[in-house]
Design an enzyme around this catalytic site. Sequence first.
Site, PDB file in Angstrom:
ATOM      1  CG  ASN A 131      -2.153  -0.843   1.020  1.00 58.40           C
ATOM      2  OD1 ASN A 131      -2.413  -1.310  -0.081  1.00 58.40           O
ATOM      3  ND2 ASN A 131      -2.905  -1.056   2.077  1.00 58.40           N
TER       4      ASN A 131
ATOM      5  CG  PHE B  53      -7.534   3.107  11.371  1.00 64.06           C
ATOM      6  CD1 PHE B  53      -6.971   2.460  12.464  1.00 64.06           C
ATOM      7  CD2 PHE B  53      -8.906   3.303  11.353  1.00 64.06           C
ATOM      8  CE1 PHE B  53      -7.758   2.017  13.522  1.00 64.06           C
ATOM      9  CE2 PHE B  53      -9.713   2.863  12.401  1.00 64.06           C
ATOM     10  CZ  PHE B  53      -9.134   2.222  13.488  1.00 64.06           C
ATOM     11  CD  GLU B  54      -3.561   0.147   5.204  1.00 62.89           C
ATOM     12  OE1 GLU B  54      -2.386   0.050   4.847  1.00 62.89           O
ATOM     13  OE2 GLU B  54      -4.406  -0.717   4.957  1.00 62.89           O
ATOM     14  CG  PHE B  55      -7.929   4.270   5.673  1.00 66.77           C
ATOM     15  CD1 PHE B  55      -8.707   5.063   6.480  1.00 66.77           C
ATOM     16  CD2 PHE B  55      -7.904   2.896   5.889  1.00 66.77           C
ATOM     17  CE1 PHE B  55      -9.475   4.509   7.478  1.00 66.77           C
ATOM     18  CE2 PHE B  55      -8.690   2.330   6.878  1.00 66.77           C
ATOM     19  CZ  PHE B  55      -9.474   3.129   7.679  1.00 66.77           C
ATOM     20  N   GLY B 135      -0.713  -2.377   4.027  1.00 65.56           N
ATOM     21  CA  GLY B 135       0.267  -1.455   4.604  1.00 65.56           C
ATOM     22  C   GLY B 135       1.171  -2.118   5.631  1.00 65.56           C
TER      23      GLY B 135
END
Lengths: 325, 265
Positions: A131, B53-55, B135
Amino acid sequence: MKEKEIRAEGNVEYRFTHPDDFREHVRDRKGRNPASKLCSAGEAVETFVRDGDYIVYDFSSLTRGPQALVREVIRQRRKDLWIGAEFTLHESSLLVGAGCASRIDVGFLGYGNYIGRAVCAGRVRVYEWTNGGLALRILAGARGVPFLPSRDLLGSDNMKVSAARTIEDPYTGGPVCVVPALNPDVAFLHVHQADETGNARIFGTNLFALEAALASFRVVVSAEEIIETDEFRKDPMRTTIPFFLVDAVVHAPFGAYPGAMPARYEIDLDHVDRLNSLDTDERMRAYLEENVYSVSDHEEFLDRRVGAKRMRDLRRRATIVEGYR
Amino acid sequence: MPRKVEFTDTEFMIVQGARLIEDGKTLFVGWGIPQVVAMLAQRLYVPNVTQLFEFGAVGPRPVLPFVRGTMGGPQNTYRSLQWLNMNWAFSFSAAGYMDYGMLGAAQVDPYGNINSTCLGGTFEKPERRFAGSGGGNQVASHCWKTIIIMKHEGRRFVPKLDFLTSPGYLDGPGAREKAGLPRGTGPYRVVTSKGLFGFDGESRRMTLLSVLRGIPVREVLDGMAFRPLLADPVGEADPPTEEELRVLREEIDPGRFIIRGERML
């Protein structure tokens, strides 16, 4: 200039555009005139998506993904697509199952059994950028530079199955990972609000919406709601994407269905369970026939396959509105 | 003598994870079980931990009960301090702001390297395919202390991974730094449904620190395809308390989608 040592390198195919080629495309082909770009999903895919294209999207099939546009790509039977997928949940299953996609850069490859089996059977090629690596590639594409460095991927097998490279950092002399810029052919972005020219608002988190809009040759925005340009001028902090990055605007209420649109409608869990249960080609074909091929467009899909009652119910269940306007 | 409480191996695993987090620190939360661990920790022990959180959800206070699947939905990102995106989220970890990261794993090796990509066959045609890094590679590369959380199944502990998705100590002391990963980072604990492992300060090899009270050490080692170092002595971990179980079962996962598992004791 000192020759850079390439210390570790995967020998795999990767999508790359020289930054000057992309800049010339922007100069010559991207409209700066704030004209209406409103069209149907069918017209947008017809005009802007070609066989063999590299497509990225933001976010996932469960949350604010461009599902109406994905279904339209399947309906128009595009072939040999390459997907850049940070979160590819059901999209990859559907696009591979429908014979539209043959390569996936991930990311996170989920859900259900179908896509896992397709990978194991060698029916789809997968490259592992992670990602963070994909997000950085899109940022490099958006910044007009050929690559960007990072301090991850290093030491991992992802380096062997992507085209990320380890080079000598010219400043510290140590090893550093670099990933090549990614300029996708097409970006699909489903947003809360857009005007006819392409100014767009996303409420909540995103993956790389602005980066993807900047970096992509063609940008298709689908929006829950079409609003006046003046609304953007009254509250510019809330603009996610300015109009001149965008090539097409599709008015697509419930465009993220069966996923959720934060503060607008909830996930249709029954439908998602059905997607999760697609494990064979036979089930996949039946699903696609029912939900994609047998209806002419998104409107007919909502009307005949989802229904007003279910949409009302999903809207009613979207009770968390704090933070989204 | 406290009276005996029944619980599952998954519940013990989650509870062990939650007890590890320090208050007033930052925690990069992976998808799935780590979300539940973070919820339990924040609810009972570490009110001032900041989740990421990765987003790009910074400091979310997820709605209970836990909603599966949709980490990015309004329930899990509820009452965040900030909403950003992925490039910014990994900036927090890359610049050194993330104290802990928590990740699941399909396989782990003696140096805490993680496989979450595929098993068997070749990469191109594996026998089983999983989600891959997501991630996870960034979390394991950047966070100061990475916690791995996984069911204790012997076949998941292997001398050599089928695929190295996210870096532990690679092949031993100094290997992370040599590869160019940030100095002073690496795996910190491996939390399983039977015990707790750390990593030896010198050899960087996985070390059994404690086992669930009542379980013999040999049962924890049984089936592991490598033999970890043993702390001297190997400690005993307390089973879940009634309060931990109540919060897990009544507030976090009343549908028992996550916490079901094999019954223990």
